[in-house]
Every structure is written in C-alpha cells, then in structure tokens.
Design a protein around this motif. Structure first.
Motif, PDB file in Angstrom:
ATOM      1  N   ARG A  59      -8.340 -15.716   2.639  1.00 56.86           N
ATOM      2  CA  ARG A  59      -8.421 -14.935   3.872  1.00 56.86           C
ATOM      3  C   ARG A  59      -7.801 -13.541   3.691  1.00 56.86           C
ATOM      4  N   ILE A  60      -6.702 -13.494   2.957  1.00 49.70           N
ATOM      5  CA  ILE A  60      -6.096 -12.181   2.702  1.00 49.70           C
ATOM      6  C   ILE A  60      -7.089 -11.288   1.989  1.00 49.70           C
TER       7      ILE A  60
ATOM      8  N   ALA B 160      -7.358  -3.693   5.787  1.00 44.40           N
ATOM      9  CA  ALA B 160      -6.100  -3.347   6.439  1.00 44.40           C
ATOM     10  C   ALA B 160      -5.382  -2.267   5.651  1.00 44.40           C
ATOM     11  N   LEU B 161      -5.424  -2.380   4.324  1.00 44.14           N
ATOM     12  CA  LEU B 161      -4.743  -1.422   3.473  1.00 44.14           C
ATOM     13  C   LEU B 161      -5.330  -0.022   3.644  1.00 44.14           C
ATOM     14  N   VAL B 162      -6.651   0.015   3.762  1.00 43.04           N
ATOM     15  CA  VAL B 162      -7.318   1.306   3.941  1.00 43.04           C
ATOM     16  C   VAL B 162      -6.938   1.922   5.285  1.00 43.04           C
ATOM     17  N   LEU B 163      -6.829   1.055   6.286  1.00 49.37           N
ATOM     18  CA  LEU B 163      -6.537   1.557   7.639  1.00 49.37           C
ATOM     19  C   LEU B 163      -5.077   1.952   7.832  1.00 49.37           C
ATOM     20  N   LEU B 164      -4.206   1.317   7.016  1.00 47.84           N
ATOM     21  CA  LEU B 164      -2.770   1.446   7.261  1.00 47.84           C
ATOM     22  C   LEU B 164      -2.274   2.895   7.385  1.00 47.84           C
TER      23      LEU B 164
END
Lengths: 299, 426
Positions: free
Chosen positions: A4-5, A12-16
């Motif tokens: 799932r990760i 999420a990493l791109v958005l962070l």
C-alpha cells in the motif's frame, strides 16, 4: 502493508513540498495575520502583545477613512468587472465573426496585458490629467483636438464617487479586456460547428443563434472571468498608487490603506484590514468553488 | 528534511529581497546583505538621483578620505519622496537586520523609531565630535527627546519659501522683490493677477505641497508660538483662529491650477518658470532644481511665505545609529563625517541645502543659500510637519489624507476636525 505504501507513497512524496510550502506561506501566514489582528500591536516595538479580541475590527468599521475605502472598492469592482466583460465580449465577438489579419488584432488587444500595472499606471496618470480647455493635457487634450470638448472632465480629481472610481477603472479595463477577449474567443472556438449548422438549418436568426445556442455554452467561462476579475479588483494597488499616490482619500481602497497603515507600523490594524480583504475575496470565491465542485461531481 | 526546508525558505527569502531591491536601487548595494566584510558601512537613504545623489556622493568622497578603514556601501531606495524607502527600512528593522546607519528626518518623525527601540542615543557623540558647540542651541533643543539626542543632522532645509516670477507679476503691476505683508495682502495680489488674465496665479502640486501651504497659512495667521503649540498639544486645533486660517487656505486654493492633484512639485515650479503662474510655495530644494534646470537668477525671486518673515520653518535630514546595527564603529565614522564641517560643505553645496553647523563659511555657497544661512542664524526656528520635524509618520499620513479630501470637496469644518483627530493618533 508494504504494497500500500508503494501505491500512495510516491504520490505523497511528490506532493509533500507543495503541501509544506502552501501550509507555511499561505495558510500559516493567514493564521499569523489573523492572530496579529487580534492583538494591540500598534507599534514596531518587539515583545509580547495583549489580545484585545475583535477590537481592531470594531474600530475599522466605525472609521470614516476605512468605510470610504470599502465603498470605493465596491464601486471600482462593479465598474471594472462590467467594463471589462463588455469590452472583452465585444472584441471576442468581432474576432469570432472573422476579420482579415485576426492574429494582428489579437496581439493588439492582448498587448496591454504584457505591461505591468505600475508602468501603465504612470502613463495613465498623465493621460488622466484634469486640466481642461486651453491648458488641457492627456486625454482632455485629445478631446480638445478632436473638437469633442464636452467629453473633457476632471477625471478622478473631482465629482462623485462613481466618476472618480470609473476613471480609475478605465486603465484596468484597458489592461484586462484583452485577456477576457482571449477567454471568450477560446470559448467560441470550442463550440462544435455542428451546433451552429443545426441551428441555422432550423432557421434560427443570427441573434437567436447567439442568444440561445452560443452564449449558454459560454456561461462557465463568464463565471471564471467574473472570479478572476473580482479578485484582481480587490488586489488593485499598484495602479491606484501610481496614478494618485499614497494618502489620496478620494481613491483609497483597502489595499492602499493597508499599505499606509503598515508604513506607520500599526501592525494590528494592517493585519485586520488584510483579514477583511481576505473575507471579501472569500465571499466571491467560495460560491464559485462550491459550484465547480458540484458540477464536477455531477459528471 | 529540516535543512531542506530552511534552504528553500532562504532561497525564497533571497528572491524576495532581490525583488525589493530591484524595485528601486540605482546602485544595488545588496541592502542588509551578509556581514562577511565587516568593513562595510551600509548607508540607507532615499537619495538616488539629482542634487540629492550628488550631495551624497560629495559626502562619500569625504568619508573615503576620513575613514580609510571602512568601505561605503550605498543602500539607497529611490522614489516616492522616501515613502518606498521607509517601507523597505521598516521591513529590515523588523527583521532585525538594520543597516549601519539610515537617513531619517530629524524631529518628531524620529519618535517612531525611538518608541520602537530601533535607534540608539548619540548624545555622547555630540560631545565627542564637538557638535554641541557647532550646532545652534535652537536646533539641539528641537532634536532632544527626554534629554537624549538620537540623530546627527546633515543639512537644514527651509519649508516656508514662495518662489515668484517677476515678469508675470509685472502684468498686474506687482513688485516681485517684496513679499506681501500677510495672507490677506497675498490674496489681494492673487486677485489682481487673476484679473490681469493669469488663470491660475498660484501653482501647487499634490500631497505634501498642499500640506506645506496649509502650514504656511497657519504659521502666518497664528504666529510661531501658537503654531508650534499645534504640534506639541498646547494649541487647540478646534479654535476659532484655526478656522479663520483654514478659510483663508480655502480661498487660496481657488487661485490654484486645476490639475493640482495630478502633478508633482517640479511641474508646479515649471508653471512659474514658463509664466503660466505667478507663485509657487515649496521648500528651498527649489534652488538646486533651478540651478540644475539652468534657470537664470534674474528669472525668479523668492521670499519667506507671506506673513512668516522672521520664522525659519525647518526640516533636516539626519543619520542615526540603529540598535544592534552592523559595524557600529564604521557607522560612527560616517556620523562624524556627517557632522563635520568638511562633510556638511561637500553635501550641502551640491544638494542645495544649508549646513546645520553655524560656523560654516557662506562664501562657499551659492546665492540662495547665503541668504538662507543668514536667516538660519537670526530667525526663530519653527518645525514643519510635512517633512517630519513636527509630527510622526502616522500623524502626517492622516493629515495628508484629510488634505487630499479637502482638495476635492472643500469643507473647512471637516478638515479642521480631521486635522485635530490626526494629531491625537501616534
């Protein structure tokens, strides 16, 4: 779990970074401004400030200078939005009907967008010179030469709030009509030709074609244009500052007043004005966002 | 992660600083850049062009010989008669990054910085440099706040001066060399000029120029003591004499150009020089402008504004020692040059102002300054609010707003109460 990760991790990493930057520079600073607006920080002196609740807001809404700036803003917004929409739509209609050398006209209409507000403000400051008759300069001079003396006027320096703010809206309309034209033109071009043909086959007159077939298709664009123009009008600072200078009671809007207030280090009051401006923008934008969200969920 | 964020913040901050300095710096000195070179003395001013820049350059050349250990870094921000610069300065001070020294109007405007704890007491330097003897006692009294002095003036300007075109005045058989004795006499002369076909005999420009005219009328009608009282709270703004004076101001406005809200003072001066107007009221930086524009001495005359002879309405540019500023020793050397006879001469002969020191030699100065220097010695010194000597930034801000409102729709009662209210703020 591990899988799932993998699914949402990279996203999420791109958005962070965006979330962090937005969180700090937009929402964090809004919260900080709001916090400042509740204190008695009326000087540049550092150190703890006391909370005074909504006192700063109460003071603002009983102050003639602030209420005047709000009224000015209201008139400016109406004049600016109506004027820009009318000219933008008119130009788009003319181009849409097809003219030789369309791209030349498109560039001419769009050109003012490329000039910064502060630069066009300086030039319009000269054009809107209030001298009349023999001494006329700027636009009044032009009217004088064209024997259109009845059009000469004092622009923003005399007369009612409407004549004042309409004169200020004039350069803004000049600057943004081209942009609105581009929006509408794109809208017209996006309408499939079959629709027009079908309407013409059904015997619709040109007027009816626009009234019942084309304009309804443009309503989402008109709405976006309204929102864009509305929030731009709230932010108008450079243009007004360049034309009239600071501390000009007749043309002061909240953005200019906030600048003046900050110059004298009255931070709490300046923050309160900023929050009021934010609230006014929210009144405009929230219904739009709600509408778009509803539209999208329908699809 | 943390390092990354702070790096990003630093980048964004640097971009912001760049944007701010790009807005106006003619000589980009990097503002409050990093203190890598501890020899740098960053001097913050709004003197970016014209006679002001020439004056600053003059002072810098003295600094370069007197203070060889240090390096002058220009941190000037142009435009808006200092209002842009004040905004940038306020940000730097707020961020805890003061320049080595910054320009501020001497007098009440300094109170903003004093109250905010942003400037240090320099009384000690006055003794050290011998300035307590070189400056007139009158000026020192004006600069002292609760027994302390916070800045060293580089120059003195006079605000209450009327500049006239004798050729225009001749049309109405008026004598350009002599000032009318009072505001009423001036109004009579203006009426004659209008009758002689000059449509706007009194040229005036926007904002502070109108404020200066209001001040000149108040000074003429109330006299110096009551006028000073307006600013320190001893004279009632609601008084009948103030009403009468403001009514005369209203009458004066009817003789002015209709584009007064759209032009700046050099344009108003241009109306006088070109013969469109007979008079304009403006500070004595006009003398430097006339020199720069090569207007011959014979083409204009000047006198203290009607009814204010014997009063020297002053304003002074001064330099401060910011609290926790970078390189305070270098800043002190700059201040020493600022107060010194050489520094003041180099600065003032170019800027068109007069030295604050009373021991300067008038022969070193052009014609107008010689007259002003003689007056500075003998006249009563009165402060000006339009240029920060009599009131704070906040008060001036409110007063300017009230005066611009009056210019559009003249209502004396409203103006009077707005002026009174403005002085109650800080």
């Amino acid at each position: 779990m591990h899988g799932r990760i993998r699914t949402w991790g990279p996203g999420a990493l791109v958005l962070l970074p965006t979330v962090l930057l937005l969180g700090y520079f937009v929402y964090g600073l809004i919260a900080w401004s709001f916090n400042t607006s509740l204190t008695d920080r009326h000087t540049a002196r550092k150190g703890p400030a006391n909370y005074v609740g909504f006192e700063n807001y109460g003071n603002l809404f009983t102050e003639e200078r602030f209420l005047n700036s709000l009224k000015n803003l209201g008139v400016l917004t109406v004049a600016f939005i109506v004027g820009t929409l009318i000219f933008g739509l008119l130009w788009a209609l003319l181009l849409e009907k097809g003219v030789p050398g369309e791209s030349v006209f498109r560039s001419i209409y769009l050109f003012p967008m490329a000039i910064s507000m502060i630069a066009s403000g300086v030039v319009w400051g000269w054009l809107l010179n209030p001298s009349q008759g023999e001494d006329a300069r700027g636009l009044n001079r032009l009217f004088e030469i064209l024997h259109l003396g009845f059009l000469e006027n004092a622009w923003w320096t005399a007369g009612s709030r409407w004549t004042t703010m309409l004169s200020i809206a004039l350069p803004a309309i000049w600057q943004l009509s081209g942009y609105i034209m581009a929006l509408f033109l794109a809208g017209f071009r996006g309408i499939p030709p079959e629709l027009r043909e079908a309407a013409r086959v059904d015997g619709a007159s040109e007027f009816k074609l626009y009234r019942h077939v084309l304009f309804p298709q443009l309503s989402p664009i008109a709405l976006s244009a309204l929102i864009i123009l509305g929030h731009m009008s709230l932010k108008l600072f450079d243009l007004i500052y360049a034309i009239t200078g600071p501390n000009q009671f007749r043309t002061e809007v909240p953005a200019v007043y906030m600048w003046n207030t900050l110059l004298r280090s009255d931070q709490a009051k300046a923050a309160a004005i900023a929050i009021v401006m934010l609230a006014v923008v929210a009144v405009l934008v929230i219904p739009y966002v709600a509408y778009t969200v509803r539209q999208e969920s329908k699809e | 992660m943390r390092g990354g964020l702070s790096k990003t913040l630093a980048l964004v901050g640097a971009a912001g600083l760049l944007a701010v300095s790009a807005c106006g710096n003619s000589d980009d000195g990097g503002g409050s850049g990093d203190a890598a070179a501890s020899k740098d003395v960053t001097v913050f001013t709004w003197w970016a062009d014209g006679g002001e820049k020439a004056g600053l350059d003059g002072m810098v050349s003295v600094f370069n010989t007197e203070c060889k250990d240090y390096k002058f870094v220009n941190s000037a921000v142009a435009g808006g008669a200092g209002s842009n610069a004040k905004q940038v300065l306020a940000n730097d001070l707020q961020a805890g990054k003061p320049p080595s020294t910054f320009q501020a109007h001497a007098g009440a405007e300094l109170r903003d910085y004093i109250n905010a704890g942003q400037v240090d007491d320099v009384s000690g330097l006055y003794k050290e440099f011998g300035l307590d003897k070189a400056f007139p006692q009158n000026l020192i009294d004006n600069l002292t706040v609760d027994g302390k002095i916070y800045s060293i003036p580089a120059n003195v300007h006079r605000a209450n001066v009327v500049w006239a075109n004798p050729t225009v005045l001749k049309k109405a058989s008026l004598d350009g060399t002599k000032a009318p004795a009072s505001i009423d006499a001036w109004i009579a002369d203006l009426t004659k000029l209008k009758a002689a076909g000059v449509t706007a005999p009194l040229a005036i420009s926007k904002g502070f120029a109108q404020e200066m005219l209001v001040e000149a009328v108040l000074l003429a009608e109330l006299g110096p003591d009551k006028f000073i009282g307006l600013w320190d709270g001893k004279t009632d703004w609601a008084g009948g004499d103030v009403t009468a004076a403001l009514n005369k101001y209203k009458t004066l406005l009817t003789f002015t150009n209709s584009d007064r809200e759209a032009i700046d003072w050099p344009d108003a001066l241009g109306y006088v020089n070109s013969g469109k107007a007979g008079y304009t009221l403006m500070g004595d930086w006009v003398a430097a402008q006339q020199l720069a524009d090569k207007v011959p001495d014979t083409a204009y005359t000047y006198w203290p504004s009607p009814g204010t002879a014997g009063n020297f309405q002053y304003l002074a540019d001064s330099f401060t020692l910011p609290t926790n500023g970078q390189n305070p020793e270098g800043a002190k050397c700059w201040l020493k040059v600022t107060g010194s006879a050489d520094g003041q001469k180099a600065f003032n002969t170019k800027k068109g102002s007069i030295p604050a020191r009373s021991d300067a030699n008038p022969a070193d100065y052009p014609k107008y300054q010689q007259v002003a220097m003689a007056d500075w010695k003998k006249d009563k010194i009165v402060p000006s609010c339009a240029h920060g000597a009599a009131c704070t930034l906040g008060q001036n801000n409110d007063i300017l707003s009230a005066i611009s409102q009056f210019s559009g729709s003249p209502d004396v009662a409203k103006l009077q109460s707005a002026l009174g209210a403005a002085m109650k703020t800080s």
